[in-house]
Write a protein that holds these residues in place. Structure first.
Motif, PDB file in Angstrom:
ATOM      1  N   LEU A 285       6.719  70.008  98.681  1.00 25.69           N
ATOM      2  CA  LEU A 285       6.049  69.383  99.822  1.00 25.69           C
ATOM      3  C   LEU A 285       6.104  67.862  99.755  1.00 25.69           C
ATOM      4  O   LEU A 285       5.396  67.176 100.488  1.00 25.69           O
ATOM      5  N   GLY A 286       6.927  67.334  98.859  1.00 24.43           N
ATOM      6  CA  GLY A 286       7.123  65.894  98.786  1.00 24.43           C
ATOM      7  C   GLY A 286       6.179  65.160  97.867  1.00 24.43           C
ATOM      8  O   GLY A 286       6.179  63.928  97.832  1.00 24.43           O
ATOM      9  N   GLY A 287       5.364  65.875  97.119  1.00 29.42           N
ATOM     10  CA  GLY A 287       4.455  65.237  96.174  1.00 29.42           C
ATOM     11  C   GLY A 287       4.989  65.297  94.758  1.00 29.42           C
ATOM     12  O   GLY A 287       6.119  65.727  94.515  1.00 29.42           O
ATOM     13  N   GLN A 288       4.154  64.859  93.833  1.00 30.76           N
ATOM     14  CA  GLN A 288       4.477  64.940  92.414  1.00 30.76           C
ATOM     15  C   GLN A 288       3.260  65.460  91.667  1.00 30.76           C
ATOM     16  O   GLN A 288       2.132  65.122  92.007  1.00 30.76           O
ATOM     17  N   ALA A 289       3.496  66.279  90.660  1.00 34.63           N
ATOM     18  CA  ALA A 289       2.425  66.799  89.802  1.00 34.63           C
ATOM     19  C   ALA A 289       2.740  66.347  88.387  1.00 34.63           C
ATOM     20  O   ALA A 289       3.412  67.036  87.631  1.00 34.63           O
ATOM     21  N   LEU A 290       2.289  65.163  88.048  1.00 33.85           N
ATOM     22  CA  LEU A 290       2.619  64.537  86.782  1.00 33.85           C
ATOM     23  C   LEU A 290       1.748  65.063  85.662  1.00 33.85           C
ATOM     24  O   LEU A 290       0.528  65.197  85.826  1.00 33.85           O
ATOM     25  N   LYS A 291       2.358  65.332  84.510  1.00 34.79           N
ATOM     26  CA  LYS A 291       1.597  65.689  83.324  1.00 34.79           C
ATOM     27  C   LYS A 291       0.767  64.465  82.968  1.00 34.79           C
ATOM     28  O   LYS A 291       1.291  63.352  82.888  1.00 34.79           O
ATOM     29  N   PHE A 292      -0.538  64.656  82.782  1.00 36.21           N
ATOM     30  CA  PHE A 292      -1.433  63.531  82.533  1.00 36.21           C
ATOM     31  C   PHE A 292      -1.953  63.601  81.109  1.00 36.21           C
ATOM     32  O   PHE A 292      -2.536  64.602  80.708  1.00 36.21           O
ATOM     33  N   VAL A 293      -1.687  62.555  80.346  1.00 34.21           N
ATOM     34  CA  VAL A 293      -2.233  62.435  78.997  1.00 34.21           C
ATOM     35  C   VAL A 293      -2.827  61.043  78.862  1.00 34.21           C
ATOM     36  O   VAL A 293      -2.347  60.086  79.465  1.00 34.21           O
ATOM     37  N   SER A 294      -3.871  60.964  78.097  1.00 34.35           N
ATOM     38  CA  SER A 294      -4.522  59.682  77.869  1.00 34.35           C
ATOM     39  C   SER A 294      -4.800  59.554  76.378  1.00 34.35           C
ATOM     40  O   SER A 294      -5.802  60.083  75.888  1.00 34.35           O
ATOM     41  N   PRO A 295      -3.898  58.907  75.649  1.00 35.08           N
ATOM     42  CA  PRO A 295      -4.098  58.769  74.207  1.00 35.08           C
ATOM     43  C   PRO A 295      -5.474  58.171  73.896  1.00 35.08           C
ATOM     44  O   PRO A 295      -5.897  57.205  74.516  1.00 35.08           O
ATOM     45  N   GLY A 296      -6.148  58.793  72.973  1.00 34.86           N
ATOM     46  CA  GLY A 296      -7.469  58.307  72.584  1.00 34.86           C
ATOM     47  C   GLY A 296      -8.602  58.866  73.417  1.00 34.86           C
ATOM     48  O   GLY A 296      -9.768  58.568  73.158  1.00 34.86           O
ATOM     49  N   MET A 297      -8.285  59.647  74.439  1.00 34.20           N
ATOM     50  CA  MET A 297      -9.331  60.241  75.272  1.00 34.20           C
ATOM     51  C   MET A 297      -9.010  61.711  75.501  1.00 34.20           C
ATOM     52  O   MET A 297      -8.201  62.064  76.351  1.00 34.20           O
ATOM     53  N   SER A 298      -9.646  62.558  74.744  1.00 35.22           N
ATOM     54  CA  SER A 298      -9.450  64.008  74.882  1.00 35.22           C
ATOM     55  C   SER A 298     -10.186  64.534  76.098  1.00 35.22           C
ATOM     56  O   SER A 298     -11.121  63.918  76.594  1.00 35.22           O
ATOM     57  N   GLY A 299      -9.742  65.697  76.571  1.00 37.46           N
ATOM     58  CA  GLY A 299     -10.447  66.391  77.638  1.00 37.46           C
ATOM     59  C   GLY A 299     -10.095  65.978  79.043  1.00 37.46           C
ATOM     60  O   GLY A 299     -10.721  66.441  79.993  1.00 37.46           O
ATOM     61  N   VAL A 300      -9.085  65.103  79.199  1.00 38.47           N
ATOM     62  CA  VAL A 300      -8.704  64.692  80.558  1.00 38.47           C
ATOM     63  C   VAL A 300      -7.951  65.835  81.246  1.00 38.47           C
ATOM     64  O   VAL A 300      -7.371  66.693  80.586  1.00 38.47           O
ATOM     65  N   PRO A 301      -7.945  65.859  82.576  1.00 36.97           N
ATOM     66  CA  PRO A 301      -7.235  66.923  83.301  1.00 36.97           C
ATOM     67  C   PRO A 301      -5.743  66.958  82.954  1.00 36.97           C
ATOM     68  O   PRO A 301      -5.160  65.952  82.538  1.00 36.97           O
ATOM     69  N   ASP A 302      -5.138  68.130  83.145  1.00 33.30           N
ATOM     70  CA  ASP A 302      -3.739  68.356  82.788  1.00 33.30           C
ATOM     71  C   ASP A 302      -2.741  67.647  83.693  1.00 33.30           C
ATOM     72  O   ASP A 302      -1.691  67.205  83.230  1.00 33.30           O
ATOM     73  N   ARG A 303      -3.037  67.586  84.985  1.00 30.87           N
ATOM     74  CA  ARG A 303      -2.076  67.060  85.952  1.00 30.87           C
ATOM     75  C   ARG A 303      -2.724  66.028  86.871  1.00 30.87           C
ATOM     76  O   ARG A 303      -3.875  66.157  87.269  1.00 30.87           O
ATOM     77  N   LEU A 304      -1.943  65.020  87.204  1.00 27.66           N
ATOM     78  CA  LEU A 304      -2.300  64.056  88.228  1.00 27.66           C
ATOM     79  C   LEU A 304      -1.369  64.354  89.396  1.00 27.66           C
ATOM     80  O   LEU A 304      -0.147  64.174  89.291  1.00 27.66           O
ATOM     81  N   VAL A 305      -1.928  64.845  90.486  1.00 29.96           N
ATOM     82  CA  VAL A 305      -1.130  65.248  91.641  1.00 29.96           C
ATOM     83  C   VAL A 305      -1.113  64.098  92.642  1.00 29.96           C
ATOM     84  O   VAL A 305      -2.168  63.665  93.126  1.00 29.96           O
ATOM     85  N   LEU A 306       0.093  63.613  92.913  1.00 33.04           N
ATOM     86  CA  LEU A 306       0.292  62.522  93.865  1.00 33.04           C
ATOM     87  C   LEU A 306       0.747  63.125  95.183  1.00 33.04           C
ATOM     88  O   LEU A 306       1.750  63.841  95.234  1.00 33.04           O
ATOM     89  N   ILE A 307      -0.011  62.822  96.230  1.00 34.15           N
ATOM     90  CA  ILE A 307       0.177  63.439  97.534  1.00 34.15           C
ATOM     91  C   ILE A 307       0.710  62.397  98.509  1.00 34.15           C
ATOM     92  O   ILE A 307       0.235  61.253  98.518  1.00 34.15           O
ATOM     93  N   PRO A 308       1.709  62.753  99.315  1.00 33.59           N
ATOM     94  CA  PRO A 308       2.226  61.795 100.290  1.00 33.59           C
ATOM     95  C   PRO A 308       1.089  61.173 101.102  1.00 33.59           C
ATOM     96  O   PRO A 308       0.127  61.844 101.468  1.00 33.59           O
ATOM     97  N   GLY A 309       1.212  59.884 101.335  1.00 29.59           N
ATOM     98  CA  GLY A 309       0.173  59.168 102.059  1.00 29.59           C
ATOM     99  C   GLY A 309      -0.737  58.381 101.128  1.00 29.59           C
ATOM    100  O   GLY A 309      -1.724  57.793 101.554  1.00 29.59           O
TER     101      GLY A 309
END
Length: 94
Positions: free
Chosen positions: A17-41
């Protein structure tokens, strides 16, 4: 269906659908969500992937609350149905 299979399904649907579902990691901060979904617009939503019937761990719940207090949306996705609902909700204008 395993969590990894659901994660691939989300990525495939978002990209179709033209978006991106990026694997999200934050070194030093556990428990963050798995994916950052970028939506057109210019919209972004966090997705926490879980195997069917599994709940967020306490630290994941805290990170979810923290992100939501900043105005972000965090969705728990644990089935084909929740992924389809996510797509309908956030890609309805695409």
């Amino acid at each position: 269906m395993q969590e990894s299979q659901l994660e691939r399904l989300l990525k495939r649907k978002v990209e179709s659908l033209g978006g991106q579902a990026l694997k999200f990691v934050s070194p030093g901060m556990s428990g963050v969500p798995d994916r950052l979904v970028l939506i057109p617009g210019g919209r972004a939503v966090f997705a926490e992937m879980k195997a069917p019937g599994k709940n967020l761990r306490p630290l994941q719940e805290k990170r979810k609350r923290d992100l939501e207090s900043l105005g972000f949306t965090v969705c728990k996705l644990d089935s084909r149905e929740t992924i389809d609902a996510f797509i309908r909700r956030f890609f309805h204008e695409v």
